[in-house]
Design a protein around this motif. Structure first.
Motif, PDB file in Angstrom:
ATOM      1  N   GLN A  36      97.222  30.148 -20.638  1.00 45.71           N
ATOM      2  CA  GLN A  36      96.230  30.319 -19.583  1.00 45.71           C
ATOM      3  C   GLN A  36      94.996  31.060 -20.107  1.00 45.71           C
ATOM      4  O   GLN A  36      95.041  31.703 -21.154  1.00 45.71           O
ATOM      5  N   THR A  37      93.916  30.971 -19.363  1.00 44.77           N
ATOM      6  CA  THR A  37      92.692  31.696 -19.704  1.00 44.77           C
ATOM      7  C   THR A  37      92.727  33.070 -19.051  1.00 44.77           C
ATOM      8  O   THR A  37      92.933  33.182 -17.842  1.00 44.77           O
ATOM      9  N   ASN A  38      92.540  34.125 -19.858  1.00 48.22           N
ATOM     10  CA  ASN A  38      92.590  35.501 -19.370  1.00 48.22           C
ATOM     11  C   ASN A  38      91.319  36.239 -19.778  1.00 48.22           C
ATOM     12  O   ASN A  38      90.969  36.267 -20.964  1.00 48.22           O
ATOM     13  N   ILE A  39      90.646  36.838 -18.807  1.00 51.56           N
ATOM     14  CA  ILE A  39      89.377  37.517 -19.053  1.00 51.56           C
ATOM     15  C   ILE A  39      89.388  38.882 -18.375  1.00 51.56           C
ATOM     16  O   ILE A  39      89.749  39.002 -17.193  1.00 51.56           O
ATOM     17  N   LYS A  40      89.025  39.915 -19.136  1.00 49.80           N
ATOM     18  CA  LYS A  40      88.876  41.249 -18.540  1.00 49.80           C
ATOM     19  C   LYS A  40      87.494  41.352 -17.913  1.00 49.80           C
ATOM     20  O   LYS A  40      86.485  41.103 -18.578  1.00 49.80           O
ATOM     21  N   ILE A  41      87.482  41.717 -16.658  1.00 48.99           N
ATOM     22  CA  ILE A  41      86.221  41.804 -15.904  1.00 48.99           C
ATOM     23  C   ILE A  41      85.950  43.256 -15.517  1.00 48.99           C
ATOM     24  O   ILE A  41      86.851  43.964 -15.048  1.00 48.99           O
ATOM     25  N   LYS A  42      84.729  43.677 -15.729  1.00 46.60           N
ATOM     26  CA  LYS A  42      84.314  45.022 -15.333  1.00 46.60           C
ATOM     27  C   LYS A  42      83.358  44.923 -14.151  1.00 46.60           C
ATOM     28  O   LYS A  42      82.402  44.149 -14.179  1.00 46.60           O
ATOM     29  N   THR A  43      83.644  45.710 -13.114  1.00 46.49           N
ATOM     30  CA  THR A  43      82.750  45.792 -11.963  1.00 46.49           C
ATOM     31  C   THR A  43      82.347  47.260 -11.781  1.00 46.49           C
ATOM     32  O   THR A  43      82.831  48.147 -12.490  1.00 46.49           O
ATOM     33  N   SER A  44      81.501  47.501 -10.829  1.00 46.94           N
ATOM     34  CA  SER A  44      81.092  48.879 -10.560  1.00 46.94           C
ATOM     35  C   SER A  44      82.234  49.703  -9.958  1.00 46.94           C
ATOM     36  O   SER A  44      82.124  50.927  -9.837  1.00 46.94           O
ATOM     37  N   LYS A  45      83.330  49.035  -9.619  1.00 46.65           N
ATOM     38  CA  LYS A  45      84.492  49.730  -9.054  1.00 46.65           C
ATOM     39  C   LYS A  45      85.568  50.004 -10.094  1.00 46.65           C
ATOM     40  O   LYS A  45      86.358  50.939  -9.961  1.00 46.65           O
ATOM     41  N   GLY A  46      85.624  49.165 -11.157  1.00 49.54           N
ATOM     42  CA  GLY A  46      86.656  49.355 -12.169  1.00 49.54           C
ATOM     43  C   GLY A  46      86.847  48.117 -13.030  1.00 49.54           C
ATOM     44  O   GLY A  46      85.972  47.236 -13.094  1.00 49.54           O
ATOM     45  N   GLN A  47      88.013  48.024 -13.699  1.00 45.08           N
ATOM     46  CA  GLN A  47      88.324  46.895 -14.565  1.00 45.08           C
ATOM     47  C   GLN A  47      89.474  46.076 -13.972  1.00 45.08           C
ATOM     48  O   GLN A  47      90.420  46.637 -13.400  1.00 45.08           O
ATOM     49  N   TYR A  48      89.389  44.743 -14.164  1.00 43.79           N
ATOM     50  CA  TYR A  48      90.368  43.831 -13.591  1.00 43.79           C
ATOM     51  C   TYR A  48      90.622  42.690 -14.571  1.00 43.79           C
ATOM     52  O   TYR A  48      89.885  42.527 -15.555  1.00 43.79           O
ATOM     53  N   VAL A  49      91.657  41.915 -14.299  1.00 45.56           N
ATOM     54  CA  VAL A  49      91.975  40.759 -15.125  1.00 45.56           C
ATOM     55  C   VAL A  49      91.833  39.494 -14.299  1.00 45.56           C
ATOM     56  O   VAL A  49      92.466  39.357 -13.243  1.00 45.56           O
ATOM     57  N   PHE A  50      91.001  38.594 -14.780  1.00 41.91           N
ATOM     58  CA  PHE A  50      90.830  37.273 -14.175  1.00 41.91           C
ATOM     59  C   PHE A  50      91.712  36.303 -14.953  1.00 41.91           C
ATOM     60  O   PHE A  50      91.560  36.145 -16.164  1.00 41.91           O
ATOM     61  N   ARG A  51      92.636  35.684 -14.257  1.00 48.38           N
ATOM     62  CA  ARG A  51      93.578  34.749 -14.896  1.00 48.38           C
ATOM     63  C   ARG A  51      93.395  33.363 -14.289  1.00 48.38           C
ATOM     64  O   ARG A  51      93.589  33.158 -13.094  1.00 48.38           O
ATOM     65  N   TYR A  52      93.002  32.435 -15.142  1.00 43.09           N
ATOM     66  CA  TYR A  52      92.716  31.062 -14.720  1.00 43.09           C
ATOM     67  C   TYR A  52      93.850  30.179 -15.230  1.00 43.09           C
ATOM     68  O   TYR A  52      94.072  30.055 -16.443  1.00 43.09           O
ATOM     69  N   TYR A  53      94.574  29.561 -14.308  1.00 38.45           N
ATOM     70  CA  TYR A  53      95.776  28.798 -14.657  1.00 38.45           C
ATOM     71  C   TYR A  53      95.404  27.364 -15.017  1.00 38.45           C
ATOM     72  O   TYR A  53      94.978  26.581 -14.163  1.00 38.45           O
ATOM     73  N   GLU A  54      95.610  27.045 -16.274  1.00 37.42           N
ATOM     74  CA  GLU A  54      95.197  25.742 -16.791  1.00 37.42           C
ATOM     75  C   GLU A  54      96.167  24.618 -16.421  1.00 37.42           C
ATOM     76  O   GLU A  54      95.774  23.453 -16.367  1.00 37.42           O
ATOM     77  N   ASN A  55      97.408  24.969 -16.153  1.00 38.41           N
ATOM     78  CA  ASN A  55      98.422  23.921 -15.969  1.00 38.41           C
ATOM     79  C   ASN A  55      99.449  24.271 -14.906  1.00 38.41           C
ATOM     80  O   ASN A  55     100.620  23.931 -15.032  1.00 38.41           O
ATOM     81  N   ARG A  56      99.048  25.002 -13.880  1.00 38.89           N
ATOM     82  CA  ARG A  56      99.961  25.383 -12.807  1.00 38.89           C
ATOM     83  C   ARG A  56      99.409  24.951 -11.455  1.00 38.89           C
ATOM     84  O   ARG A  56      98.191  24.951 -11.238  1.00 38.89           O
TER      85      ARG A  56
END
Length: 315
Positions: A36-56
């Motif tokens: 899957q595609t996994n991206i760490k995202i930073k916002t003004s509130k904190g850090q999060y993980v965006f997970r994009y499911y390629e085959n689910r």
């Protein structure tokens, strides 16, 4: 690389607008992971993980997010999914599902020390203790490890490959499945099924999170115990050596936190063989039917035999 699909900053900002996570700042792709595609995202509130499911499918992802929420509510160390403004854990982008997860701190350790191994074994037992009381939704949208699933997937693989070798291998596998004894009374629940070092985070030598429930499914609770034994007690470099003392130590440590029933002890041999046969399905094109890796492992366990296997590990 885990980045299978590229996202522009404007796309990520637009996706983040569906959550109460404040303003998007920047993003960094994770290098771990292969599916899957996994991206760490930073916002003004904190850090999060965006997970994009390629085959689910959406339902398969919902199986995962609902279970993770349940685990989090029971204080298990795993990333919590966030609901969007519409009350759903799962969003859709270009016809594929995605989830925003809590960012968990820690490091991936390729060679955990004995203390770190014990912590993983403990957390696995705790996971199963929590899991046994959980009623999963969308269970039919996961590959739940069983004799029936193994047979179905092997038949599909044999048909797809369509060679004399694949047909003979299918015949061998179906015959081995018939030898398994897995009674309906064997305890079942959600297993993680993939304790690769990239799915575990340690922080200051302490277990901090179990990640990536992409392969989690409803199966025999023994399955994860087999995965642990396979990771540390099986000598993969020589094909035919299971370190019984190491396997026994893993079982003893696990049993401190979730006691195995007598029927589980009796049928660990069968679940171990089922796990090998499922591996055979994943690598169905590998090797000649007369001599291939999974067959050598099955033959080795058969040489030990069910009774001696039980005595070595539990008596």
């Amino acid at each position: 690389m885990a980045l299978k699909t590229e996202f522009s900053e404007s796309e990520l900002a637009q996706i983040l607008a569906n959550y109460n996570l404040e303003k998007y700042i920047d993003a960094t792709p994770f290098t771990n992971g292969t599916v899957q595609t996994n991206i760490k995202i930073k916002t003004s509130k904190g850090q999060y993980v965006f997970r994009y499911y390629e085959n689910r499918t959406v339902n398969s992802v919902s199986f995962e997010t609902n279970f993770l929420r349940y685990l989090k509510d029971h204080n298990f160390p795993c990333p919590a999914p966030f609901k969007n403004k519409y009350g759903s854990y799962v969003g859709i982008h270009k016809q594929k599902p995605y989830v925003i997860f809590e960012y968990m701190e820690g490091q991936h350790i390729k060679e955990p020390n004995e203390n770190q191994k014990k912590q993983l074994i403990q957390k696995t037992a705790v996971l199963h203790h929590i899991s046994k009381n959980y009623t999963p939704i969308y269970i039919e949208d996961r590959w739940n490890y069983s004799i029936e699933l193994c047979r179905d997937l092997a038949q599909q693989a044999s048909k797809r490959i369509n060679t004399s070798n694949s047909k003979e291998k299918l015949s061998w596998l179906e015959n081995e499945l018939l030898k398994l004894n897995l009674p309906k009374s064997l305890p079942m629940g959600i297993c993680h099924a993939d304790f690769n070092f990239s799915n575990i985070l340690y922080k200051d030598d302490q277990f901090n999170a179990l990640l990536d429930f992409d392969d989690a499914n409803y199966t025999y609770l023994l399955f994860d115990l087999v995965v642990l034994i396979e990771s540390w007690a099986w000598r993969h470099d020589v094909d035919k050596l299971l370190n019984m003392e190491e396997a026994k130590e893993i079982i003893i440590e696990y049993s401190k936190h979730r006691r195995l029933s007598d029927i589980e002890k009796k049928h660990l041999f069968d679940v171990y063989k089922l796990s090998i046969l499922i591996d055979c399905v994943w690598y169905f094109e590998r090797g000649d039917v007369k001599d291939f890796y999974e067959k050598r492992k099955i033959d080795y366990l058969d040489q030990i035999g069910r009774e001696l296997f039980y005595q070595e590990l539990f008596c």
